[in-house]
Design an enzyme around this catalytic site. Sequence first.
Site, PDB file in Angstrom:
ATOM      1  N   CYS A  85     -24.786 -18.817 -36.793  1.00  0.00           N
ATOM      2  CA  CYS A  85     -24.459 -18.073 -38.118  1.00  0.00           C
ATOM      3  C   CYS A  85     -24.242 -16.741 -38.196  1.00  0.00           C
ATOM      4  CB  CYS A  85     -25.409 -18.523 -39.165  1.00  0.00           C
ATOM      5  SG  CYS A  85     -24.944 -17.877 -40.692  1.00  0.00           S
ATOM      6  N   CYS A 142     -20.644 -17.621 -39.024  1.00  0.00           N
ATOM      7  CA  CYS A 142     -20.524 -17.355 -40.701  1.00  0.00           C
ATOM      8  C   CYS A 142     -20.278 -15.974 -41.042  1.00  0.00           C
ATOM      9  CB  CYS A 142     -21.467 -18.244 -41.481  1.00  0.00           C
ATOM     10  SG  CYS A 142     -22.274 -19.568 -41.098  1.00  0.00           S
ATOM     11  N   LYS A 195     -17.593 -13.759 -39.013  1.00  0.00           N
ATOM     12  CA  LYS A 195     -16.233 -14.515 -39.678  1.00  0.00           C
ATOM     13  C   LYS A 195     -15.761 -14.184 -41.100  1.00  0.00           C
ATOM     14  CE  LYS A 195     -16.462 -17.613 -42.252  1.00  0.00           C
ATOM     15  NZ  LYS A 195     -16.642 -18.934 -41.854  1.00  0.00           N
ATOM     16  N   TYR A 200     -12.721 -26.533 -39.990  1.00  0.00           N
ATOM     17  CA  TYR A 200     -12.826 -25.400 -40.634  1.00  0.00           C
ATOM     18  C   TYR A 200     -12.704 -23.904 -39.718  1.00  0.00           C
ATOM     19  CZ  TYR A 200     -16.597 -27.515 -43.945  1.00  0.00           C
ATOM     20  OH  TYR A 200     -17.360 -28.080 -44.597  1.00  0.00           O
ATOM     21  N   GLU A 223      -9.685 -21.284 -40.597  1.00  0.00           N
ATOM     22  CA  GLU A 223     -10.324 -20.141 -40.962  1.00  0.00           C
ATOM     23  C   GLU A 223      -9.645 -18.871 -40.076  1.00  0.00           C
ATOM     24  OE1 GLU A 223     -14.308 -21.161 -43.222  1.00  0.00           O
ATOM     25  OE2 GLU A 223     -14.592 -20.379 -41.047  1.00  0.00           O
ATOM     26  N   HIS A 254     -13.593 -16.079 -70.999  1.00  0.00           N
ATOM     27  CA  HIS A 254     -12.160 -15.716 -70.563  1.00  0.00           C
ATOM     28  C   HIS A 254     -11.832 -14.154 -70.456  1.00  0.00           C
ATOM     29  CE1 HIS A 254      -8.028 -16.326 -71.406  1.00  0.00           C
ATOM     30  NE2 HIS A 254      -7.829 -15.115 -72.244  1.00  0.00           N
ATOM     31  N   GLU A 300     -12.632 -20.896 -65.982  1.00  0.00           N
ATOM     32  CA  GLU A 300     -12.540 -21.237 -67.180  1.00  0.00           C
ATOM     33  C   GLU A 300     -11.682 -22.531 -67.295  1.00  0.00           C
ATOM     34  OE1 GLU A 300     -10.460 -19.260 -70.553  1.00  0.00           O
ATOM     35  OE2 GLU A 300      -9.621 -17.912 -68.943  1.00  0.00           O
TER      36      GLU A 300
HETATM   37  P1  NDP Z   1     -14.410 -29.573 -37.357  1.00  0.00           P
HETATM   38  O1  NDP Z   1     -15.287 -30.724 -37.225  1.00  0.00           O
HETATM   39  O2  NDP Z   1     -14.366 -28.933 -38.628  1.00  0.00           O
HETATM   40  O3  NDP Z   1     -12.997 -29.689 -36.732  1.00  0.00           O
HETATM   41  C1  NDP Z   1     -12.672 -30.137 -35.484  1.00  0.00           C
HETATM   42  C2  NDP Z   1     -11.129 -30.242 -35.599  1.00  0.00           C
HETATM   43  O4  NDP Z   1     -10.736 -30.623 -34.249  1.00  0.00           O
HETATM   44  C3  NDP Z   1     -10.663 -31.238 -36.221  1.00  0.00           C
HETATM   45  O5  NDP Z   1      -9.352 -31.029 -36.943  1.00  0.00           O
HETATM   46  C4  NDP Z   1     -10.264 -32.481 -35.392  1.00  0.00           C
HETATM   47  O6  NDP Z   1      -9.494 -33.623 -35.747  1.00  0.00           O
HETATM   48  C5  NDP Z   1     -10.136 -31.731 -34.058  1.00  0.00           C
HETATM   49  N1  NDP Z   1     -10.165 -32.342 -32.991  1.00  0.00           N
HETATM   50  C6  NDP Z   1     -11.463 -32.644 -32.222  1.00  0.00           C
HETATM   51  N2  NDP Z   1     -11.510 -33.373 -31.091  1.00  0.00           N
HETATM   52  C7  NDP Z   1     -10.142 -33.300 -30.749  1.00  0.00           C
HETATM   53  C8  NDP Z   1      -9.240 -33.689 -29.589  1.00  0.00           C
HETATM   54  N3  NDP Z   1      -9.862 -34.124 -28.548  1.00  0.00           N
HETATM   55  N4  NDP Z   1      -7.947 -33.347 -29.693  1.00  0.00           N
HETATM   56  C9  NDP Z   1      -7.373 -32.319 -30.656  1.00  0.00           C
HETATM   57  N5  NDP Z   1      -8.021 -32.151 -31.666  1.00  0.00           N
HETATM   58  C10 NDP Z   1      -9.440 -32.457 -31.751  1.00  0.00           C
HETATM   59  O7  NDP Z   1     -15.082 -28.729 -36.421  1.00  0.00           O
HETATM   60  P2  NDP Z   1     -14.909 -27.027 -36.249  1.00  0.00           P
HETATM   61  O8  NDP Z   1     -14.721 -26.593 -34.692  1.00  0.00           O
HETATM   62  O9  NDP Z   1     -13.957 -26.405 -36.997  1.00  0.00           O
HETATM   63  O10 NDP Z   1     -16.145 -26.362 -36.858  1.00  0.00           O
HETATM   64  C11 NDP Z   1     -17.434 -26.793 -36.447  1.00  0.00           C
HETATM   65  C12 NDP Z   1     -18.467 -27.142 -37.584  1.00  0.00           C
HETATM   66  O11 NDP Z   1     -18.996 -26.043 -37.955  1.00  0.00           O
HETATM   67  C13 NDP Z   1     -17.711 -27.677 -38.797  1.00  0.00           C
HETATM   68  O12 NDP Z   1     -17.662 -29.130 -38.799  1.00  0.00           O
HETATM   69  C14 NDP Z   1     -18.585 -27.052 -39.847  1.00  0.00           C
HETATM   70  O13 NDP Z   1     -19.526 -28.077 -40.132  1.00  0.00           O
HETATM   71  C15 NDP Z   1     -19.236 -25.751 -39.190  1.00  0.00           C
HETATM   72  N6  NDP Z   1     -18.224 -24.726 -39.899  1.00  0.00           N
HETATM   73  C16 NDP Z   1     -18.626 -24.508 -41.139  1.00  0.00           C
HETATM   74  C17 NDP Z   1     -17.916 -23.257 -41.905  1.00  0.00           C
HETATM   75  C18 NDP Z   1     -17.833 -23.217 -43.269  1.00  0.00           C
HETATM   76  O14 NDP Z   1     -18.984 -23.697 -43.712  1.00  0.00           O
HETATM   77  N7  NDP Z   1     -17.005 -22.322 -43.709  1.00  0.00           N
HETATM   78  C19 NDP Z   1     -16.999 -22.612 -41.017  1.00  0.00           C
HETATM   79  C20 NDP Z   1     -16.968 -22.802 -39.548  1.00  0.00           C
HETATM   80  C21 NDP Z   1     -17.549 -23.884 -39.074  1.00  0.00           C
HETATM   81  P3  NDP Z   1      -9.728 -34.530 -36.556  1.00  0.00           P
HETATM   82  O15 NDP Z   1      -9.986 -34.006 -37.982  1.00  0.00           O
HETATM   83  O16 NDP Z   1      -8.518 -35.437 -36.506  1.00  0.00           O
HETATM   84  O17 NDP Z   1     -11.188 -35.355 -36.428  1.00  0.00           O
END
Ligand code: NDP
Length: 461
Positions: A43, A48, A51, A180, A184, A438, A443
């Site tokens: 983080c 986080c 980022k 995510y 982002e 407002h 709101e």
């Molecule tokens: P996520 O789980 O959010 O997203 C992973 C993405 O990768 C999904 O779109 C998934 O597709 C895709 N994917 C997974 N495996 C494959 C594959 N073999 N081929 C193609 N696409 C694939 O993970 P992130 O890596 O973005 O982030 C990790 C975690 O970190 C998040 O789950 C979140 O909890 C945390 N995080 C939180 C943030 C916040 O609070 N703002 C910011 C950044 C991270 P599909 O959807 O189809 O499964």
Amino acid sequence: MSSYDYDLFVIGGGSGGVRGARVAASLGKKVAIAEEYRYGGTCVIRGCVPKKLFVYASQFHEHFEDAAGFGWTVGESSFDWKKLVAAKDVEIARLEGLYKKGLAGANAEILETRAELVDAHTVRLLKTGRTVTAKTIVIATGGRPNPHAALPGHELCISSNEAFHLEELPKSMVISGGGYIAVEFANIFHGLGVETTLIYRGAEILSRFDEDLRRGLHEAMVAKGIRILCHDTLQKVSKGEDGLVLETLNNGTLQAGVVMLALGRDPNTEGLGLEAAGVAVDERGAVIVDEYSRTNVENIYALGDVTNRVQLTPVAIHEAMCFIETEYKNNPTRPDYELIPTAVFSQPEIGTVGLSEEDAGKRYSELEVYRAQFRPLKATLSGRAERMIMKLIVDAASRKVVGAHILGHDAGEMAQLLGITLKAGCTKDDFDRTMALHPTAAEEFVTMYAPSYRIRDGKRI
Ligand code: NDP
């Protein structure tokens, strides 16, 4: 007197580990914590916090453009990537210092070394080879980006880790993933002037969010100039004459200066000595825990991303606080995962708490959906073509608000506060009798008097 060197040994100095170690030490326990890289964990060091700083950096060009509508003439502007990275590094170092200061202030022993389990009560410190013993052990080693080893050329790609320290800003970038991190960073790099393409295997980005917001964000990102290729995946990445060459399943060959993979994160359990200690992991390598974060070995707990529950910083911290209650205050406490507010720091931002319209439709027989879509006040003079979307999902029978969703400025800030109202079990009538503030965007949440539509048995009527 205890026969162990420590009451508590924590492996991993991220959000969960540091919180557990610090609070246990402040209760008078003899605590040591080991971290192999930098205190603060994902983080603070490469997640986080940096980022969000990058998100701010990437928004300035729009602020400069918007200023004209308010009478300002902004002179020539330019962006210096190296300056941003250096400034970010200074802030991260400051935060890392605060984490260590907090631990030291509570009298926890801070160890800068990798630590591995030797057995259920023994840990080896790799820097010196010394072994120490502890009555209780907490595994809080977090996770790391999924390297997608099956992709030919994956070693040529970067993950979010490297995105924070690129030597140069590339001219173009392809980001694989639709979660995510992919979303982002696509917005960040686009905002900093990089020609950005997002490639996602599914029908629509952000698969776990409300469909309406997913579509709205997709359209807004495309309008800004981000290329989004859904229903597609990378097949191969190789070195070309001028950067990287990418073969895709459905969009032919692409070129990019940098390819970033954001395909989820894997738990950091390799080589940790879990087998030696008898700690069970699941098929993804995540430590299996019960509802109190205890592993199958009585005196070993695991917190945060290494357990593959909900991968969010505040969740790891909450799990650590529950561990303290359970282990040291004779008050067994289960982490509460109901109604976790969350935000995607995209541009526009998404903020959400509770059920999406689709998920609520599966759980409740009749829903009222209150939906507003409007141009924010600032956009009237700036002339920026942007729309906010706000939605409340209400269970018609109980009148309880079961989901709240925002797409637009400050969505994360709003979702945090809406989280309190949903947690308190507020009904739509509570929202209705709340005075509007407002002029704000928020709101809208207390002025949507009539449902926009209803969902009965999962179908819109
Ligand atoms: P996520 O789980 O959010 O997203 C992973 C993405 O990768 C999904 O779109 C998934 O597709 C895709 N994917 C997974 N495996 C494959 C594959 N073999 N081929 C193609 N696409 C694939 O993970 P992130 O890596 O973005 O982030 C990790 C975690 O970190 C998040 O789950 C979140 O909890 C945390 N995080 C939180 C943030 C916040 O609070 N703002 C910011 C950044 C991270 P599909 O959807 O189809 O499964």
